[in-house]
Design an enzyme around this catalytic site. Sequence first.
Site, PDB file in Angstrom:
ATOM      1  N   ASN A  70       7.721 -13.024  -6.403  1.00 24.69           N
ATOM      2  CA  ASN A  70       6.432 -12.332  -6.316  1.00 24.69           C
ATOM      3  C   ASN A  70       6.592 -10.824  -6.168  1.00 24.69           C
ATOM      4  OD1 ASN A  70       7.370 -12.315  -3.686  1.00 24.69           O
ATOM      5  ND2 ASN A  70       5.691 -13.533  -2.853  1.00 24.69           N
TER       6      ASN A  70
ATOM      7  N   HIS B 196      -2.638 -11.088   4.289  1.00 18.66           N
ATOM      8  CA  HIS B 196      -1.384 -11.000   3.534  1.00 18.66           C
ATOM      9  C   HIS B 196      -1.517 -11.803   2.233  1.00 18.66           C
ATOM     10  CE1 HIS B 196       3.315 -10.985   3.869  1.00 18.66           C
ATOM     11  NE2 HIS B 196       2.866 -10.555   2.694  1.00 18.66           N
TER      12      HIS B 196
ATOM     13  N   ARG C  60       6.304  -5.165   5.602  1.00 18.66           N
ATOM     14  CA  ARG C  60       6.084  -5.941   6.822  1.00 18.66           C
ATOM     15  C   ARG C  60       5.372  -5.058   7.836  1.00 18.66           C
ATOM     16  NH1 ARG C  60       6.700  -9.438   3.870  1.00 18.66           N
ATOM     17  NH2 ARG C  60       8.129 -11.221   3.960  1.00 18.66           N
TER      18      ARG C  60
ATOM     19  N   GLN D 271       1.411 -12.488  12.359  1.00 22.68           N
ATOM     20  CA  GLN D 271       0.497 -13.066  11.376  1.00 22.68           C
ATOM     21  C   GLN D 271       0.252 -14.530  11.712  1.00 22.68           C
ATOM     22  OE1 GLN D 271       1.324 -10.112   7.577  1.00 22.68           O
ATOM     23  NE2 GLN D 271       1.922 -12.222   7.369  1.00 22.68           N
TER      24      GLN D 271
END
Length: 410
Positions: free
Chosen positions: A147, A333, A285, A314
């Site tokens: 990705n 995210h 991050r 998260q």
Amino acid sequence: MAKVLCVLYADPVDGYPTDYPRDDLPQIERYPDGQTLPTPQGIDFRPGVLLGSVSGELGLRRFLESNGHNLVVTADKDGADSTFDRELVDADIVISQPFWPAYMTAERFAKAQKLKMVVTAGIGSDHTDLQAAMDRGVTVAEVTYCNSISVAEHVVMMILSLVRNYLPSWEVVKAGGWNIADCAARSYDLEGMHVGTVAAGRIGLGVLRRLKPFDVHLHYVDRHPLPAETERELGVIRHTSVEEMLPLCDVVTINCPLHPETEHLFDAELIARMKRGAYLVNTARGKICDRDAVAAALESGQLAGYAGDVWFPQPAPQDHPWRTMPHHGMTPHISGTSLSAQARYAAGVREILECFFDGRPIRDEYLIVEGGRLAGTGAHSYSEGDATGGSEEAARFQGGPNVARPPLAR
């Protein structure tokens, strides 16, 4: 046979989709550097469907159960009473995603006496205590490059959204207004600006390539220099340190891994070195940036805007200051979990599992830890140590928006 414990984000609020906006995905055979896409022996899903949520199961159930393995899938991952903690004690393999990470702390490794492998369905294994994995001989793998371009596209979108003041302008229309002066008062052209990336790996380089047509001045800092021909092609300037690059840039995008050396890299002192009114985009991050320093810089005007889709922990607690700070463009995210990316990372997880069960070597580019040491991509991108400290704070979001449904375990 193995017990595979898989942590995925919850299904859509209105239920798992029965149809999709598009009927297919473009066919891609190789990534820009020539690496092939995942090559599992088979898949049991249709590319383009939602695979990253609980009901999607990464398309793994038929494959695993037909080979005698046990698959448990849950979204309930935080806190000592979570489904994840209860199921972890006898799990052989743990799979989770950066978007909804199962934080594999040293304490959880100590619980999981049978654990042999931790797999990231995506890119970035910082939610795993890599030092604990090395100490216990547990393999860590991720689906490298699956990705990267998805995230690079997202970075460019967020840069343009901040510089052109897109989101506040959209809010004006949504509210029924036509306040052109209000919208234009914070809107600039990207053309001619100096844009720098912290790290120029697969994502950072993808960002540089996509920004070149905007006639900007490109900069980067990375401990591994780009090939000279790439630097000439892009007209990009390499700097020896972040501190050297920042004062030159109107826009900075963070594309480096999180490990102990980059944790809280962008603190108040470093942000003060940036141009007043610079923009900062972080899809790497959340913990690379100091949470409170970013919010303070937006309040003071040192930063004109901050955007990204990564938080720490998260899911982010409901009182996380990035939710309410001014001039931000934060999202959950999502940059690396487009339906296109899901097809690749689901296939990559299947490939890793096939290799593991067959006793075949896992691709070197997928390896982070093996045999008690950093290996493959891990040796190139990470350092020894742990960046999971503080992850228990994620439990404070339980019961919040879109996570109030009972956890689903299968």
